[in-house]
Design a protein around this motif. Sequence first.
Motif, PDB file in Angstrom:
ATOM      1  N   ARG A 152      68.490  34.700   8.988  1.00 18.39           N
ATOM      2  CA  ARG A 152      68.025  33.390   9.470  1.00 18.39           C
ATOM      3  C   ARG A 152      69.284  32.620   9.909  1.00 18.39           C
ATOM      4  O   ARG A 152      69.191  32.032  11.092  1.00 18.39           O
ATOM      5  N   GLU A 153      70.494  32.868   9.578  1.00 18.76           N
ATOM      6  CA  GLU A 153      71.856  32.168  10.117  1.00 18.76           C
ATOM      7  C   GLU A 153      71.807  32.860  11.624  1.00 18.76           C
ATOM      8  O   GLU A 153      72.553  32.404  12.444  1.00 18.76           O
ATOM      9  N   ILE A 154      71.498  34.100  11.954  1.00 17.01           N
ATOM     10  CA  ILE A 154      71.796  34.610  13.094  1.00 17.01           C
ATOM     11  C   ILE A 154      70.757  34.055  14.178  1.00 17.01           C
ATOM     12  O   ILE A 154      70.884  33.723  15.103  1.00 17.01           O
ATOM     13  N   MET A 155      69.417  33.970  13.600  1.00 15.77           N
ATOM     14  CA  MET A 155      67.957  33.433  14.534  1.00 15.77           C
ATOM     15  C   MET A 155      68.358  32.043  14.814  1.00 15.77           C
ATOM     16  O   MET A 155      68.175  31.501  16.021  1.00 15.77           O
ATOM     17  N   LEU A 156      68.995  30.972  13.870  1.00 14.21           N
ATOM     18  CA  LEU A 156      69.239  29.660  14.163  1.00 14.21           C
ATOM     19  C   LEU A 156      70.198  29.656  15.140  1.00 14.21           C
ATOM     20  O   LEU A 156      70.526  28.428  16.062  1.00 14.21           O
ATOM     21  N   LYS A 157      71.213  30.539  15.535  1.00 18.85           N
ATOM     22  CA  LYS A 157      72.243  30.450  16.735  1.00 18.85           C
ATOM     23  C   LYS A 157      71.621  30.617  18.181  1.00 18.85           C
ATOM     24  O   LYS A 157      72.354  30.285  18.819  1.00 18.85           O
ATOM     25  N   ARG A 158      70.408  31.272  18.016  1.00 21.00           N
ATOM     26  CA  ARG A 158      70.003  31.496  19.387  1.00 21.00           C
ATOM     27  C   ARG A 158      70.617  32.242  20.325  1.00 21.00           C
ATOM     28  O   ARG A 158      70.537  31.762  21.767  1.00 21.00           O
ATOM     29  N   ALA A 159      71.456  33.142  19.903  1.00 20.70           N
ATOM     30  CA  ALA A 159      72.248  33.983  20.653  1.00 20.70           C
ATOM     31  C   ALA A 159      71.832  35.360  20.759  1.00 20.70           C
ATOM     32  O   ALA A 159      72.486  36.358  21.576  1.00 20.70           O
ATOM     33  N   VAL A 160      70.873  35.799  20.157  1.00 19.68           N
ATOM     34  CA  VAL A 160      70.334  37.094  20.139  1.00 19.68           C
ATOM     35  C   VAL A 160      68.970  37.286  20.617  1.00 19.68           C
ATOM     36  O   VAL A 160      68.070  36.306  20.147  1.00 19.68           O
ATOM     37  N   VAL A 161      68.617  38.118  21.148  1.00 18.17           N
ATOM     38  CA  VAL A 161      67.260  38.534  21.916  1.00 18.17           C
ATOM     39  C   VAL A 161      66.965  39.700  21.111  1.00 18.17           C
ATOM     40  O   VAL A 161      67.444  40.859  21.268  1.00 18.17           O
ATOM     41  N   ASN A 162      65.732  39.590  20.256  1.00 16.55           N
ATOM     42  CA  ASN A 162      65.124  40.680  19.302  1.00 16.55           C
ATOM     43  C   ASN A 162      63.893  41.019  19.956  1.00 16.55           C
ATOM     44  O   ASN A 162      62.843  40.358  19.385  1.00 16.55           O
ATOM     45  N   VAL A 163      63.992  42.146  20.638  1.00 27.58           N
ATOM     46  CA  VAL A 163      62.475  42.665  21.341  1.00 27.58           C
ATOM     47  C   VAL A 163      61.818  43.333  20.387  1.00 27.58           C
ATOM     48  O   VAL A 163      62.414  44.299  19.552  1.00 27.58           O
ATOM     49  N   GLN A 164      60.482  42.896  20.017  1.00 23.20           N
ATOM     50  CA  GLN A 164      59.736  43.673  18.892  1.00 23.20           C
ATOM     51  C   GLN A 164      59.074  44.718  19.725  1.00 23.20           C
ATOM     52  O   GLN A 164      57.770  44.605  19.893  1.00 23.20           O
ATOM     53  N   SER A 165      59.701  45.841  19.486  1.00 20.08           N
ATOM     54  CA  SER A 165      58.821  47.099  20.006  1.00 20.08           C
ATOM     55  C   SER A 165      58.198  47.806  18.899  1.00 20.08           C
ATOM     56  O   SER A 165      58.619  47.905  17.857  1.00 20.08           O
ATOM     57  N   LYS A 166      57.080  48.617  19.206  1.00 18.58           N
ATOM     58  CA  LYS A 166      56.491  49.233  18.431  1.00 18.58           C
ATOM     59  C   LYS A 166      56.800  50.938  18.401  1.00 18.58           C
ATOM     60  O   LYS A 166      56.335  51.531  17.548  1.00 18.58           O
ATOM     61  N   ASP A 167      57.834  50.973  19.332  1.00 17.53           N
ATOM     62  CA  ASP A 167      58.332  52.420  19.342  1.00 17.53           C
ATOM     63  C   ASP A 167      59.631  52.503  18.717  1.00 17.53           C
ATOM     64  O   ASP A 167      60.223  51.628  18.015  1.00 17.53           O
ATOM     65  N   THR A 168      60.440  53.548  18.749  1.00 17.14           N
ATOM     66  CA  THR A 168      61.842  53.739  18.385  1.00 17.14           C
ATOM     67  C   THR A 168      62.775  53.417  19.465  1.00 17.14           C
ATOM     68  O   THR A 168      64.132  53.922  19.118  1.00 17.14           O
ATOM     69  N   ALA A 169      62.663  52.662  20.474  1.00 15.34           N
ATOM     70  CA  ALA A 169      63.472  52.640  21.606  1.00 15.34           C
ATOM     71  C   ALA A 169      64.026  51.175  21.835  1.00 15.34           C
ATOM     72  O   ALA A 169      64.111  50.694  22.820  1.00 15.34           O
ATOM     73  N   CYS A 170      64.193  50.727  20.622  1.00 17.54           N
ATOM     74  CA  CYS A 170      64.803  49.285  20.412  1.00 17.54           C
ATOM     75  C   CYS A 170      66.136  49.155  21.333  1.00 17.54           C
ATOM     76  O   CYS A 170      66.398  48.279  22.016  1.00 17.54           O
ATOM     77  N   PHE A 171      66.847  50.201  21.374  1.00 21.44           N
ATOM     78  CA  PHE A 171      68.208  50.473  22.013  1.00 21.44           C
ATOM     79  C   PHE A 171      67.589  50.314  23.521  1.00 21.44           C
ATOM     80  O   PHE A 171      68.404  49.382  24.234  1.00 21.44           O
ATOM     81  N   ALA A 172      66.685  50.865  24.002  1.00 18.72           N
ATOM     82  CA  ALA A 172      66.439  50.759  25.523  1.00 18.72           C
ATOM     83  C   ALA A 172      65.912  49.644  25.860  1.00 18.72           C
ATOM     84  O   ALA A 172      66.296  49.099  26.897  1.00 18.72           O
ATOM     85  N   TRP A 173      65.019  49.012  25.086  1.00 16.90           N
ATOM     86  CA  TRP A 173      64.372  47.542  25.235  1.00 16.90           C
ATOM     87  C   TRP A 173      65.461  46.662  25.203  1.00 16.90           C
ATOM     88  O   TRP A 173      65.305  45.826  26.261  1.00 16.90           O
ATOM     89  N   SER A 174      66.554  46.511  24.311  1.00 16.18           N
ATOM     90  CA  SER A 174      67.575  45.750  24.550  1.00 16.18           C
ATOM     91  C   SER A 174      68.303  45.510  25.740  1.00 16.18           C
ATOM     92  O   SER A 174      68.653  44.515  26.257  1.00 16.18           O
ATOM     93  N   VAL A 175      68.634  46.746  26.335  1.00 15.51           N
ATOM     94  CA  VAL A 175      69.182  47.058  27.470  1.00 15.51           C
ATOM     95  C   VAL A 175      68.497  46.502  28.552  1.00 15.51           C
ATOM     96  O   VAL A 175      69.110  45.576  29.530  1.00 15.51           O
ATOM     97  N   VAL A 176      67.453  46.632  28.660  1.00 13.68           N
ATOM     98  CA  VAL A 176      66.412  46.101  29.654  1.00 13.68           C
ATOM     99  C   VAL A 176      66.367  44.754  29.674  1.00 13.68           C
ATOM    100  O   VAL A 176      66.397  43.969  30.644  1.00 13.68           O
ATOM    101  N   ALA A 177      66.264  44.126  28.444  1.00 13.04           N
ATOM    102  CA  ALA A 177      66.358  42.602  28.448  1.00 13.04           C
ATOM    103  C   ALA A 177      67.554  42.152  28.849  1.00 13.04           C
ATOM    104  O   ALA A 177      67.677  41.153  29.311  1.00 13.04           O
ATOM    105  N   ALA A 178      68.669  42.774  28.811  1.00 11.07           N
ATOM    106  CA  ALA A 178      69.936  42.250  29.488  1.00 11.07           C
ATOM    107  C   ALA A 178      70.120  42.519  30.714  1.00 11.07           C
ATOM    108  O   ALA A 178      70.263  41.585  31.539  1.00 11.07           O
ATOM    109  N   LEU A 179      69.343  43.409  31.575  1.00 10.75           N
ATOM    110  CA  LEU A 179      69.405  43.783  32.877  1.00 10.75           C
ATOM    111  C   LEU A 179      68.377  42.789  33.535  1.00 10.75           C
ATOM    112  O   LEU A 179      68.521  42.677  34.839  1.00 10.75           O
ATOM    113  N   HIS A 180      67.354  42.681  32.949  1.00  4.79           N
ATOM    114  CA  HIS A 180      66.107  41.844  33.627  1.00  4.79           C
ATOM    115  C   HIS A 180      65.808  40.719  32.614  1.00  4.79           C
ATOM    116  O   HIS A 180      64.660  40.890  31.750  1.00  4.79           O
TER     117      HIS A 180
END
Length: 386
Positions: A152-180
């Motif tokens: 909760r303390e991390i969410m309140l800072k609004r400094a992190v984008v947590n992409v809710q992926s249904k696969d195991t590629a959360c690393f790739a989704w996070s990088v794509v969120a930074a690029l686009h």
Amino acid sequence: MERDLIQQTTLLSTKEEYIAWEQRCDEFIESLEEQSRIKRPRLSIGNRQSVIARIARLESLKDSVRGRFVYVGAGYGLRWREIETAFESRILTGAVINSNHIDPRRFLEDASETVIERVQCIMRALSRILNLNVNANKLNPLRAGCHIKLPREIMLKRAVVNVQSKDTACFAWSVVAALHPAESYTYRTSSYPHYSSVLNLTDIEFPMTFSQIKKFENHNDISVNVYAIEDGIIPIRLAGRKRNKHVNLLYVQDDIEGHFALINNLSRLVRSQISKKKNRKYFCDSSSAKLELHSVDCGKLNDCAIRLLSEDDKWLEFKKHCRKERVPFVVYADLECALEKMDKDPASSTYTYQHHNVFSIGYYVHCSYDNSLSSYRFHRDKDCVS
């Protein structure tokens, strides 16, 4: 401590680092064995089995890491390890350490000879065996997979984008969120292009492990820093060279797996750790204009930043004389003169009655950074200053 040892295996690059890591691992294993031998207070059966499983996992990890730095012969992937415990019934506890096998059936087939040999040794010392339990413990190196809810303390800072992926590629989704970056619904994968159309994932397997990040950086010309939540936000993986495309990720774990999320504002995330003020902070991996100017200044040999004058700011003032740099050379010079009496001019009310004739000059050159360059010289002559 166990998690730190597992994590550090991805950062080992030299044999000296491996030897130091193995020593720390042995010390921790010894502390676990001491914990399993203690009689008062006695551990519960579940806690005792957990300690034994941790010892077996670390021994297996040692074997797998040793193969990267030390040559080992064939068959080294399986070995027997006895573990001392404080069982009241004096039961002998042992573990077959496995560092190569993945399939449990193949492991049991290859380890059968080792187990049978040890059981035969036990049978020679015992009259009968009342019970024999075989526990298999899987070594799970630091990796990341499905979606995990952030604290909760991390969410309140609004400094992190947590992409809710249904696969195991959360690393790739996070990088794509930074690029686009998405303007809305940043937690949805539908807000971004699919990672397979943006990233080069040749020879990359998901869930992402720390050992694969270097390969990912080279394939995509992207530098990646990874931070974790411990006593605050700390870096656990820093890129060797910052590239034009740079991504900061947050690694979080639960009891089962790990997860990557994008840090889109590092200053807001860690600012409270270093200051109570709400002003923006600039860190060494921030891609800000101020940091670019700082990087230019840091590349200079001089320890002072150079700021050129502008039309609106062209007057220099200096008041803090205590901060002046010492000049490299100082010259102290002196003349010796003889006074010559002059004749009085009757036509003038004023006249020169003495004249200084220089017959000797001396000077001392002092160097502030190298005394061997300091020297004294003098000259005596009627033309010594010409």
